[in-house]
Scaffold this motif. Structure first.
Motif, PDB file in Angstrom:
ATOM      1  N   SER A   1       1.060  -1.366   0.316  1.00 48.67           N
ATOM      2  CA  SER A   1       0.122  -0.154  -0.358  1.00 48.67           C
ATOM      3  C   SER A   1       0.975   1.923   0.215  1.00 48.67           C
ATOM      4  O   SER A   1       1.211   2.036  -0.654  1.00 48.67           O
ATOM      5  CB  SER A   1      -0.422  -0.043   1.119  1.00 48.67           C
ATOM      6  OG  SER A   1      -1.554   0.924   1.262  1.00 48.67           O
ATOM      7  N   GLN A   2       2.058   1.183   0.950  1.00 51.59           N
ATOM      8  CA  GLN A   2       3.249   2.431   1.171  1.00 51.59           C
ATOM      9  C   GLN A   2       3.164   3.001  -0.620  1.00 51.59           C
ATOM     10  O   GLN A   2       4.000   3.665  -1.310  1.00 51.59           O
ATOM     11  CB  GLN A   2       4.305   2.358   1.268  1.00 51.59           C
ATOM     12  CG  GLN A   2       3.322   2.248   3.280  1.00 51.59           C
ATOM     13  CD  GLN A   2       3.504   3.824   3.100  1.00 51.59           C
ATOM     14  OE1 GLN A   2       4.065   4.529   3.506  1.00 51.59           O
ATOM     15  NE2 GLN A   2       1.807   3.822   4.583  1.00 51.59           N
ATOM     16  N   LEU A   3       3.392   1.535  -1.338  1.00 47.09           N
ATOM     17  CA  LEU A   3       4.003   1.923  -3.230  1.00 47.09           C
ATOM     18  C   LEU A   3       2.815   1.551  -3.591  1.00 47.09           C
ATOM     19  O   LEU A   3       3.095   1.963  -4.989  1.00 47.09           O
ATOM     20  CB  LEU A   3       4.818   0.815  -3.404  1.00 47.09           C
ATOM     21  CG  LEU A   3       6.443   0.095  -2.524  1.00 47.09           C
ATOM     22  CD1 LEU A   3       6.544  -1.227  -2.506  1.00 47.09           C
ATOM     23  CD2 LEU A   3       6.920   1.285  -2.630  1.00 47.09           C
ATOM     24  N   ASP A   4       1.521   2.291  -3.392  1.00 47.60           N
ATOM     25  CA  ASP A   4      -0.023   2.472  -4.360  1.00 47.60           C
ATOM     26  C   ASP A   4       0.230   1.093  -5.358  1.00 47.60           C
ATOM     27  O   ASP A   4      -0.397   1.250  -6.082  1.00 47.60           O
ATOM     28  CB  ASP A   4       0.396   3.680  -5.251  1.00 47.60           C
ATOM     29  CG  ASP A   4       1.298   5.054  -4.438  1.00 47.60           C
ATOM     30  OD1 ASP A   4       0.249   5.342  -3.660  1.00 47.60           O
ATOM     31  OD2 ASP A   4       1.574   5.497  -4.651  1.00 47.60           O
TER      32      ASP A   4
ATOM     33  N   THR B   1     -10.288  -8.085   8.095  1.00 49.78           N
ATOM     34  CA  THR B   1     -11.843  -7.210   6.864  1.00 49.78           C
ATOM     35  C   THR B   1     -11.108  -5.481   7.350  1.00 49.78           C
ATOM     36  O   THR B   1     -11.810  -5.292   5.824  1.00 49.78           O
ATOM     37  CB  THR B   1     -12.649  -7.408   7.353  1.00 49.78           C
ATOM     38  OG1 THR B   1     -12.913  -8.848   7.532  1.00 49.78           O
ATOM     39  CG2 THR B   1     -13.710  -6.380   7.744  1.00 49.78           C
ATOM     40  N   GLN B   2     -10.911  -4.887   8.264  1.00 48.82           N
ATOM     41  CA  GLN B   2     -10.584  -3.728   8.483  1.00 48.82           C
ATOM     42  C   GLN B   2      -9.548  -3.325   7.688  1.00 48.82           C
ATOM     43  O   GLN B   2      -9.486  -2.345   6.560  1.00 48.82           O
ATOM     44  CB  GLN B   2      -9.230  -3.334   9.567  1.00 48.82           C
ATOM     45  CG  GLN B   2      -9.536  -1.831  10.109  1.00 48.82           C
ATOM     46  CD  GLN B   2      -9.208  -1.602  11.449  1.00 48.82           C
ATOM     47  OE1 GLN B   2      -9.637  -2.594  12.383  1.00 48.82           O
ATOM     48  NE2 GLN B   2      -8.528  -0.843  11.889  1.00 48.82           N
ATOM     49  N   LEU B   3      -8.639  -3.902   6.859  1.00 47.92           N
ATOM     50  CA  LEU B   3      -7.692  -3.788   6.381  1.00 47.92           C
ATOM     51  C   LEU B   3      -7.656  -3.775   4.892  1.00 47.92           C
ATOM     52  O   LEU B   3      -7.618  -3.281   3.985  1.00 47.92           O
ATOM     53  CB  LEU B   3      -5.898  -5.149   6.623  1.00 47.92           C
ATOM     54  CG  LEU B   3      -5.311  -4.874   5.119  1.00 47.92           C
ATOM     55  CD1 LEU B   3      -4.279  -3.531   5.672  1.00 47.92           C
ATOM     56  CD2 LEU B   3      -4.344  -6.368   5.678  1.00 47.92           C
ATOM     57  N   GLN B   4      -9.122  -5.203   4.389  1.00 44.08           N
ATOM     58  CA  GLN B   4      -9.044  -5.588   3.239  1.00 44.08           C
ATOM     59  C   GLN B   4     -10.235  -3.517   2.761  1.00 44.08           C
ATOM     60  O   GLN B   4      -9.561  -3.588   1.172  1.00 44.08           O
ATOM     61  CB  GLN B   4     -10.228  -6.412   3.230  1.00 44.08           C
ATOM     62  CG  GLN B   4     -10.842  -7.161   1.738  1.00 44.08           C
ATOM     63  CD  GLN B   4     -11.091  -8.014   1.582  1.00 44.08           C
ATOM     64  OE1 GLN B   4     -12.687  -8.028   2.154  1.00 44.08           O
ATOM     65  NE2 GLN B   4     -11.534  -9.159   1.009  1.00 44.08           N
ATOM     66  N   THR B   5     -10.852  -3.569   3.361  1.00 43.93           N
ATOM     67  CA  THR B   5     -11.614  -2.363   3.104  1.00 43.93           C
ATOM     68  C   THR B   5     -10.911  -1.213   3.173  1.00 43.93           C
ATOM     69  O   THR B   5     -11.156  -0.332   2.222  1.00 43.93           O
ATOM     70  CB  THR B   5     -12.537  -1.601   4.468  1.00 43.93           C
ATOM     71  OG1 THR B   5     -13.169  -3.453   4.981  1.00 43.93           O
ATOM     72  CG2 THR B   5     -13.803  -1.273   3.824  1.00 43.93           C
TER      73      THR B   5
ATOM     74  N   THR C   1      -3.677   4.861   1.454  1.00 47.28           N
ATOM     75  CA  THR C   1      -2.036   4.951   1.688  1.00 47.28           C
ATOM     76  C   THR C   1      -2.199   3.662   3.526  1.00 47.28           C
ATOM     77  O   THR C   1      -2.471   4.735   3.699  1.00 47.28           O
ATOM     78  CB  THR C   1      -1.927   5.661   1.630  1.00 47.28           C
ATOM     79  OG1 THR C   1      -1.780   5.691   0.199  1.00 47.28           O
ATOM     80  CG2 THR C   1      -0.027   4.874   1.367  1.00 47.28           C
ATOM     81  N   VAL C   2      -2.579   2.462   3.474  1.00 47.49           N
ATOM     82  CA  VAL C   2      -2.193   2.046   4.908  1.00 47.49           C
ATOM     83  C   VAL C   2      -1.335   2.173   5.378  1.00 47.49           C
ATOM     84  O   VAL C   2       0.109   2.051   4.277  1.00 47.49           O
ATOM     85  CB  VAL C   2      -2.519   0.729   5.098  1.00 47.49           C
ATOM     86  CG1 VAL C   2      -2.484  -0.410   6.233  1.00 47.49           C
ATOM     87  CG2 VAL C   2      -4.102   0.315   3.896  1.00 47.49           C
TER      88      VAL C   2
END
Length: 611
Positions: free
Chosen positions: A240-243, A265-269, A276-277
């Motif tokens: 995610s940090q790498l888009d 689930t929270q991460l997937q959402t 960007t997580v």
């Protein structure tokens, strides 16, 4: 009638034997470290302890030492730490007492006190790997990385595997990333330890913002720790940090499919929303060393060595108090070691805003239950229905606890709520129908109970628990007897060594008047469950029916001797057994208005059409 009481007693016993549909930990792992690495752990982790026993000098120290030893054998870390602490005051230079005191305090989670005792042990010139681990943990928590590296260089570390990784993280903590990467690569070169080194190298790279290199390191590692739940989530954050959110979503889907816990689930959402997580798994060198101890704890957990696993989990927890996975692992270990009060306290440390809070609360409730604190356990679960009421497992677990506590009407409602939260009831949910059926049966709501039992069988046609419970209940109600016998025979075929189920087969044959056929099955049930009062009582009745009256009386006396008087309502009826011993089974049946034994086998005209 007394026979109904016995029926309810056996049904209660059957339900108890089924076990409970309790929550499972949400930290499921997919894959494991290599067998070579696991065997290496056993060889290198704990090899430098104080072995020689020193003499005990005074009556006071001897008493405290023996009390501490007994507490240690019982797994009572709190008492062991207290008694060893007192023994140290009597004999402050005894290395055996000092090391055991370190162990007790580490196991208890009091690392500061453990390190203080370790100072004395090392100052006396003794080598103790456990003491060294406590000191390294304290220096790490104080971010004294120079002391950590010095101890490892002087071979006063935590063990060959841990030392290489700890040194690399300590070098990073001192700002020397170049040396840290060299150290990670050196560990990777050791046979069987590459998975550990690559995992930690990727975490280290991500912790300093080099996400490109971290992703490449993870992608070059096809197995091992990168395939654990924690490893997958760390990779997803890095991607995610790498888009690369889509790649992260594919990674999660490939690893877990639709079986996502709230954290996943929270991460997937967040990923699906294009967010960007942030990378959260390791934020500093201290977090990295905590991760080393947690990694080793996770590996050791497959080695059936709870003591060593607990030590490493406690070290991880000490270095990073918000390491939820370490908290859960520690609490689970304490649960397995029957240290339920400590488990309750550890589960309670998981914050309410954590995605694992529901798992911790489920564990805390179970620990309360293990201490027979059902009111506290149920209160925890009822609170969880307020905060996590959308999770079926919360309501089904509450229902299980209510059922065990004989709050059947409340349990029925909780099972119904749990079922309503599933988009689709599949084969995996057979237990919900079965368990709710039990609550209906215990409330004398037979049509609803039978419907649930049959729904469970529709989902899982050969489930022996359901076949046995439904078949036995039909026999006691004297309806659908041919079907009942067929069900119980199928249950026995599936579980030939289940005493409860074999007892059911013998009992249905007895109720059908097929006494000679019943004898062998009832004797087999008594072999499988020799001290069960219901089984022995049934065997006595069968013996009486075939004319073996002395043996019948012997079995009834055995049944009486095995009754748990505190739970007599769920046992064979002791008053009825005493009456049988006084006047015989024939007279008891006559007093109850039941058919005599000779008529018990007469065909039940129309009975099979009832219901």
């Amino acid at each position: 009638m007394a026979m109904v009481q016995v029926t309810q007693a056996q049904n209660a016993a059957h339900a108890k034997a089924d076990g409970h549909h309790f929550a499972q930990n949400n930290r499921a792992r997919i894959g494991s470290i290599s067998g070579i690495a696991r065997h290496a752990l056993a060889a290198v982790l704990f090899c430098g302890t104080v072995l020689a026993a020193a003499p005990l000098h005074a009556n006071g120290v001897a008493g405290d030492y023996l009390a501490a030893r007994q507490a240690s054998f019982a797994g009572d870390f709190k008492a062991a730490a207290e008694y060893y602490g007192r023994a140290v005051l009597y004999d402050p230079e005894n290395p055996q007492i000092l090391e055991r005191a370190v162990l007790a305090n580490v196991s208890l989670g009091d690392l500061d006190r453990a390190a203080g005792i370790a100072d004395k042990l090392i100052a006396e010139g003794y080598r103790s790997q456990l003491a060294q681990m406590a000191l390294i943990a304290r220096d790490t928590r104080n971010e004294n990385y120079e002391a950590v590296i010095g101890a490892i260089n002087e071979q006063r570390g935590a063990g060959p595997l841990a030392d290489g990784l700890i040194k690399a993280w300590a070098q990073l903590g001192m700002g020397d990333m170049t040396s840290a990467l060299v150290s990670f690569d050196e560990v990777a070169g050791l046979q069987g330890l590459g998975a550990f080194a690559r995992y930690h190298k990727a975490m280290a790279l991500a912790s300093v913002g080099d996400f490109e290199s971290a992703a490449g390191t993870f992608e070059g590692d096809a197995g091992g720790m990168s395939r654990t739940r924690r490893g997958i989530m760390a990779q997803a954050e890095i991607l995610s940090q790498l888009d690369r959110n889509q790649d992260a979503l594919v990674l999660i889907d490939t690893a877990f499919g639709g079986a996502l816990d709230p954290g996943l689930t929270q991460l997937q959402t967040a990923l699906e929303a294009g967010e960007t997580v942030p990378f959260s798994h390791v934020r500093s060198a201290r977090d990295g060393i905590a991760e080393v101890f947690y990694s080793l704890a996770g590996a050791l957990s497959s080695e059936d060595n709870d003591d060593l696993t607990l030590i490493h989990a406690r070290l991880a927890q000490y270095l990073r108090p918000d390491h939820v996975d370490a908290l859960l692992l520690t609490a689970e270990l304490l649960d397995e070691m029957e240290q339920y009060a400590l488990a309750v306290a550890t589960y309670a440390e998981v914050p309410e805003d954590s995605e694992a809070y529901h798992a911790a609360e489920l564990g805390r409730a179970e620990a309360f239950r293990q201490q027979d604190q059902m009111d506290e356990a149920i209160a925890v679960l009822q609170g969880l229905t307020e905060s996590h009421g959308d999770l079926p497992i919360v309501h089904s677990t509450l229902a299980d606890f209510l059922r065990q506590d004989e709050r059947y009407a409340q349990a029925t409602d909780a099972y119904t709520t749990a079922m309503g939260l599933f988009d689709e009831i599949t084969e995996r949910e057979w237990f919900l129908h079965y368990a709710r059926g039990i609550t209906y049966e215990r409330r004398d709501m037979w049509p609803e109970a039978e419907a649930d039992f049959r729904a469970a069988l529709a989902l899982n046609p050969n489930q022996p628990q359901v076949l046995n419970y439904l078949g036995y209940s039909l026999v006691e109600k004297q309806i659908k007897l041919d079907e009942a016998l067929e069900m119980i025979e199928r249950a026995v075929a599936a579980r030939p060594n289940s005493g409860y189920i074999v007892d059911s087969l013998g009992w249905v044959l007895y109720r059908l008047g097929r006494y000679d056929e019943a004898v062998g099955h009832m004797e087999r049930a008594a072999e499988l469950m020799p001290i069960d009062p219901i089984v022995n009582d049934h065997l006595g009745d069968v013996y009486w029916a075939v004319g073996r009256k002395l043996e019948a009386e012997f079995q009834w006396k055995r049944a009486l001797s095995f009754v748990d008087w505190e739970n007599a309502a769920e046992e064979a009826d002791p008053d009825r057994i005493r009456r049988k011993l006084e006047v015989g089974l024939d007279q008891v049946l006559a007093e109850e208005g039941a058919p005599p034994l000779r008529a018990a086998g007469v065909a039940q005209d129309g009975a099979d059409d009832e219901g």
